[in-house]
Design a protein around this motif. Structure first.
Motif, PDB file in Angstrom:
ATOM      1  N   ASN A  71       5.304  -4.063  -3.397  1.00  9.91           N
ATOM      2  CA  ASN A  71       4.012  -3.537  -2.968  1.00  9.91           C
ATOM      3  C   ASN A  71       3.525  -2.594  -4.059  1.00  9.91           C
ATOM      4  O   ASN A  71       4.197  -1.620  -4.403  1.00  9.91           O
ATOM      5  CB  ASN A  71       4.118  -2.798  -1.634  1.00  9.91           C
ATOM      6  CG  ASN A  71       2.761  -2.396  -1.098  1.00  9.91           C
ATOM      7  OD1 ASN A  71       2.145  -1.442  -1.569  1.00  9.91           O
ATOM      8  ND2 ASN A  71       2.267  -3.148  -0.109  1.00  9.91           N
ATOM      9  N   TYR A  74       2.928   1.101  -2.935  1.00  5.66           N
ATOM     10  CA  TYR A  74       4.196   1.800  -2.722  1.00  5.66           C
ATOM     11  C   TYR A  74       4.763   2.267  -4.058  1.00  5.66           C
ATOM     12  O   TYR A  74       5.270   3.386  -4.193  1.00  5.66           O
ATOM     13  CB  TYR A  74       5.195   0.887  -2.018  1.00  5.66           C
ATOM     14  CG  TYR A  74       6.550   1.528  -1.804  1.00  5.66           C
ATOM     15  CD1 TYR A  74       6.800   2.304  -0.681  1.00  5.66           C
ATOM     16  CD2 TYR A  74       7.564   1.373  -2.740  1.00  5.66           C
ATOM     17  CE1 TYR A  74       8.036   2.916  -0.496  1.00  5.66           C
ATOM     18  CE2 TYR A  74       8.800   1.973  -2.574  1.00  5.66           C
ATOM     19  CZ  TYR A  74       9.033   2.750  -1.452  1.00  5.66           C
ATOM     20  OH  TYR A  74      10.245   3.355  -1.270  1.00  5.66           O
ATOM     21  N   ASP A  78       4.171   6.016  -2.760  1.00  6.15           N
ATOM     22  CA  ASP A  78       5.226   6.362  -1.795  1.00  6.15           C
ATOM     23  C   ASP A  78       6.572   6.662  -2.443  1.00  6.15           C
ATOM     24  O   ASP A  78       7.254   7.624  -2.049  1.00  6.15           O
ATOM     25  CB  ASP A  78       5.415   5.223  -0.790  1.00  6.15           C
ATOM     26  CG  ASP A  78       4.152   4.889  -0.034  1.00  6.15           C
ATOM     27  OD1 ASP A  78       4.142   5.002   1.193  1.00  6.15           O
ATOM     28  OD2 ASP A  78       3.160   4.484  -0.677  1.00  6.15           O
ATOM     29  N   ARG A  79       6.963   5.836  -3.406  1.00  4.53           N
ATOM     30  CA  ARG A  79       8.313   6.026  -3.956  1.00  4.53           C
ATOM     31  C   ARG A  79       8.442   7.373  -4.673  1.00  4.53           C
ATOM     32  O   ARG A  79       9.534   7.953  -4.718  1.00  4.53           O
ATOM     33  CB  ARG A  79       8.692   4.876  -4.884  1.00  4.53           C
ATOM     34  CG  ARG A  79       7.879   4.778  -6.166  1.00  4.53           C
ATOM     35  CD  ARG A  79       8.404   3.658  -7.054  1.00  4.53           C
ATOM     36  NE  ARG A  79       7.565   3.501  -8.233  1.00  4.53           N
ATOM     37  CZ  ARG A  79       8.041   3.306  -9.450  1.00  4.53           C
ATOM     38  NH1 ARG A  79       9.346   3.261  -9.650  1.00  4.53           N
ATOM     39  NH2 ARG A  79       7.221   3.147 -10.470  1.00  4.53           N
ATOM     40  N   ARG A 109      -0.696   9.856  -0.729  1.00  2.62           N
ATOM     41  CA  ARG A 109      -0.099   8.922   0.232  1.00  2.62           C
ATOM     42  C   ARG A 109      -0.809   9.001   1.578  1.00  2.62           C
ATOM     43  O   ARG A 109      -1.109   7.971   2.191  1.00  2.62           O
ATOM     44  CB  ARG A 109       1.398   9.189   0.411  1.00  2.62           C
ATOM     45  CG  ARG A 109       2.043   8.189   1.372  1.00  2.62           C
ATOM     46  CD  ARG A 109       3.548   8.261   1.413  1.00  2.62           C
ATOM     47  NE  ARG A 109       4.041   9.474   2.038  1.00  2.62           N
ATOM     48  CZ  ARG A 109       5.312   9.656   2.404  1.00  2.62           C
ATOM     49  NH1 ARG A 109       6.210   8.687   2.200  1.00  2.62           N
ATOM     50  NH2 ARG A 109       5.689  10.781   2.949  1.00  2.62           N
ATOM     51  N   CYS A 113      -2.865   5.827   3.132  1.00  4.47           N
ATOM     52  CA  CYS A 113      -2.456   5.288   4.435  1.00  4.47           C
ATOM     53  C   CYS A 113      -3.616   5.306   5.425  1.00  4.47           C
ATOM     54  O   CYS A 113      -3.834   4.337   6.164  1.00  4.47           O
ATOM     55  CB  CYS A 113      -1.269   6.078   4.990  1.00  4.47           C
ATOM     56  SG  CYS A 113       0.295   5.759   4.146  1.00  4.47           S
ATOM     57  N   ARG A 149      -2.266  -1.986  -1.049  1.00  6.29           N
ATOM     58  CA  ARG A 149      -1.227  -1.816  -0.028  1.00  6.29           C
ATOM     59  C   ARG A 149      -1.270  -2.946   0.998  1.00  6.29           C
ATOM     60  O   ARG A 149      -0.233  -3.400   1.492  1.00  6.29           O
ATOM     61  CB  ARG A 149      -1.437  -0.468   0.666  1.00  6.29           C
ATOM     62  CG  ARG A 149      -0.286  -0.036   1.566  1.00  6.29           C
ATOM     63  CD  ARG A 149      -0.534   1.333   2.159  1.00  6.29           C
ATOM     64  NE  ARG A 149       0.679   1.876   2.756  1.00  6.29           N
ATOM     65  CZ  ARG A 149       1.570   2.608   2.136  1.00  6.29           C
ATOM     66  NH1 ARG A 149       1.380   2.922   0.862  1.00  6.29           N
ATOM     67  NH2 ARG A 149       2.655   3.044   2.750  1.00  6.29           N
ATOM     68  N   HIS A 243       4.264  -0.137   4.704  1.00  2.00           N
ATOM     69  CA  HIS A 243       3.788  -1.123   3.731  1.00  2.00           C
ATOM     70  C   HIS A 243       4.497  -2.461   3.906  1.00  2.00           C
ATOM     71  O   HIS A 243       5.580  -2.545   4.488  1.00  2.00           O
ATOM     72  CB  HIS A 243       4.000  -0.616   2.308  1.00  2.00           C
ATOM     73  CG  HIS A 243       5.429  -0.696   1.850  1.00  2.00           C
ATOM     74  ND1 HIS A 243       6.372   0.261   2.153  1.00  2.00           N
ATOM     75  CD2 HIS A 243       6.075  -1.637   1.106  1.00  2.00           C
ATOM     76  CE1 HIS A 243       7.530  -0.066   1.619  1.00  2.00           C
ATOM     77  NE2 HIS A 243       7.386  -1.214   0.978  1.00  2.00           N
TER      78      HIS A 243
END
Length: 648
Positions: A71, A74, A78-79, A109, A113, A149, A243
């Motif tokens: 993704n 991500y 996110d990571r 993030r 989202c 995403r 995700h």
């Protein structure tokens, strides 16, 4: 100025010896390209690993990291938060009026989202296309990443494009949603945007909703049931979203670029290979340290540079970036340098057009600011002339930092040719050599590589991860445009001329087709000609690109007026320039329009643009023996057919 390999400037990093490999993993690219690209891809997070690095069996259609799933959003957001970097600043945003926002990775993030949940609430599902026309505001990044995403290919359209240009891109991509704003700030004024997008969507029934960011507060037209305010829909959404991984070849975005037919081409980029190379090139070319650097790419998100080097590459590398909404001389000509000083920018990536503009404004302006934080300077969009290169390094870089002159295209997705900080000594005006993992050559008409000191056509002779995967909805056009010229050799033809110097380094010479490069923006002659002929006063038009000290190339048009048609009020050239700006956008406004009695044509009716370029650049007119009527050039050189001003 002609390329001279003896014009060398030592970078601020210890250079390698001539011919020596770049130290570390970059030096391992030559022997096994696929293993090299696999190592770069391993820097990303993959939900499912790939089974094969490259499938080239259906060339020129490539499949990279076959079977892999990831993704993109991500990997960009996110990571980093999960690794404990949520408090790191992702963007220092500066609005043109002076308002600011600081957005951390944790903030990013949450916003991505919420935006993703909002798009889901509108019924969008993976594979649906989303058109985006926004100013340089954070919501543009939120929207792009939310689309990534959810597996929604986005089509970002430059905010300066006209309603007609936006409409054509919406129709070609068959977008279900348009994301726009009420207006945008340009040179201190709030200019409408929603009004223009309404005109574009008047005849696009496929657009089900228009999501509108309130930026300026100006009044906007409204269609109940279709139009939605961003702050009402997005802000009410949950800030959590789980995700989903997508295939490495899942479409990430479509970005339209000019074509020689006048019909824009939707360049398709996919997920795994594109993100791999965007992250690799961004980190490598700029010698990035994500824990220390503050990076600023001055491009607009509506162009490929904004996609690759404002959004995807920097965020994949956990970069702290500056993002600026406005023009470089609002409210004063030192605005960029003021921002560099304010945030301690260490990497500054901009276009030769802007550098030459800074030169015109004077060296005393950057001298007023503390630019000592800068460690790397970059150039993008067109070949940079040596004079501008040296001025850039001296007055912005303090005569102490490396300048990386980057060559690449919308189609290549990411940087392909550039000197590396810490590599061999730089040459002002030369992109020098392909990056590790990239293979490029200069060839003659028969596809044979030319020798040192010789010129030819720049080609890419090996596939690369971020390469375009086609022209949206037109596979034949993809093959014909990029692969037919050197089909026997299997070379991708970039459309640029280039020259090897005596060291074998590459100097770009500009476009060899009928696409002009104006301030780094590719505009086709056919598109401008079509706009001119759409005016009722114009019978025929021919357009060429002429060298320009500021913009690299400028648009020069030759028009034949219709007989017996009412002339527009005022200077016809001014009227026609504004007409082109309305039809395409201000970037396409001709610098000069010449009204002529006839155009130089061969017996088959082909316009000899070579001769018009001679006129546009005040050169001696070349061979006219192939013209049906050689006397035409005498009339053109004599000046306007109707006594109107030849310039606007």
């Amino acid at each position: 100025m002609s390329p001279r390999s003896d014009h060398r400037v030592r970078p601020g990093f210890p250079p390698t010896a001539a011919g020596e490999a770049v130290p570390g993993p970059l030096g391992q690219a030559g022997d096994d390209r696929l293993a090299f690209w696999a190592r770069q891809a391993e820097r990303l997070h993959w939900g499912t690993g790939w089974t094969r690095v490259l499938d080239w069996s259906d060339a020129p259609v490539a499949r990279w990291f076959v079977g892999g799933r990831l993704n993109v959003a991500y990997n960009c957001v996110d990571r980093h938060v999960e690794a404990g970097h949520g408090d790191q600043v992702a963007f220092h945003w500066e609005g043109e009026p002076g308002d600011t926002r600081t957005i951390t990775y944790a903030d990013l993030r949450r916003e991505v989202c919420k935006t993703a949940n909002a798009l889901l609430s509108l019924g969008l599902r993976a594979g649906d296309r989303v058109a985006i026309q926004l100013p340089m505001i954070p919501e543009a990044v939120f929207a792009m990443l939310a689309c990534a995403r959810l597996g929604l290919p986005h089509s970002v359209v430059f905010g300066g494009f006209s309603p007609a240009a936006l409409q054509s891109r919406i129709e070609d991509a068959e977008a279900r949603l348009l994301i726009t704003s009420d207006g945008q700030y340009r040179r201190g004024r709030a200019e409408p945007m929603k009004t223009n997008t309404d005109e574009a969507t008047r005849n696009t029934p496929g657009v089900e909703h228009v999501l509108v960011v309130r930026r300026t507060g100006i009044d906007v037209p409204w269609t109940d049931g279709r139009d939605l305010w961003w702050h009402e829909l997005v802000d009410a959404q949950p800030d959590q979203h789980t995700h989903e991984d997508f295939d490495a070849e899942h479409p990430l975005f479509i970005l339209y670029t000019s074509g020689t037919t006048g019909r824009p081409k939707g360049i398709l980029h996919t997920s795994g290979g594109y993100l791999t190379q965007a992250a690799y090139t961004h980190g490598t070319v700029f010698n990035l340290d994500p824990d220390a650097d503050v990076y600023w790419c001055t491009a607009d998100i509506g162009w490929i540079t904004g996609h690759s080097y404002i959004v995807y590459g920097p965020l994949a590398n956990r970069t702290t970036s500056v993002m600026y909404e406005g023009t470089p001389h609002t409210p004063h000509e030192g605005r960029h340098f003021e921002i560099i000083e304010k945030y301690g920018v260490t990497i500054y990536y901009t276009a030769p057009t802007l550098i030459r503009t800074f030169m015109k404004w004077g060296e005393d302006i950057p001298a007023r600011y503390d630019l000592s934080s800068i460690g790397v300077l970059g150039s993008v969009g067109e070949p940079i002339n040596p004079e501008a290169w040296r001025w850039y390094r001296k007055h912005i870089g303090g005569d102490r930092v490396p300048v990386v002159d980057t060559w690449w295209q919308t189609e290549t997705g990411t940087i392909m040719i550039a000197p590396l900080p810490g590599g061999p000594a730089a040459k002002p005006g030369s992109a020098q050599t392909p990056l590790p993992g990239i293979s490029a050559k200069i060839v003659d008409d028969q596809g044979r590589q030319v020798g040192k000191g010789e010129s030819g056509y720049l080609v890419l002779d090996q596939p690369w991860p971020s390469m375009l995967r086609g022209v949206w909805g037109d596979d034949d056009r993809y093959r014909e445009t990029y692969w037919s010229r050197f089909a026997a050799q299997g070379h991708y033809f970039a459309g640029d001329g280039a020259r090897y110097d005596e060291d074998g380094d590459i100097w770009l010479l500009g476009r060899v087709d009928d696409v002009m490069n104006v301030s780094g923006h590719r505009i086709s002659t056919a598109e401008v000609e079509s706009a001119l002929v759409s005016h009722p006063a114009v019978a025929e038009a021919a357009v060429v690109g002429a060298s320009d000290a500021t913009t690299g190339q400028a648009i020069v048009a030759f028009v034949i007026l219709r007989g017996g048609t009412a002339r527009p009020a005022g200077d016809v050239t001014d009227v026609l320039r504004e007409h082109v700006a309305k039809e395409i956008g201000p970037i396409a406004k001709p610098r000069q329009i010449m009204v002529v009695p006839e155009l130089p044509k061969t017996r088959s009716g082909k316009i000899m643009r070579r001769l018009l370029r001679d006129v546009a650049e005040n050169r001696e007119v070349g061979d006219v023996t192939t013209l049906a009527d050689a006397s035409v050039m005498q009339f053109i050189n004599a000046g306007p057919a109707d006594g109107s001003s030849p310039t606007g």
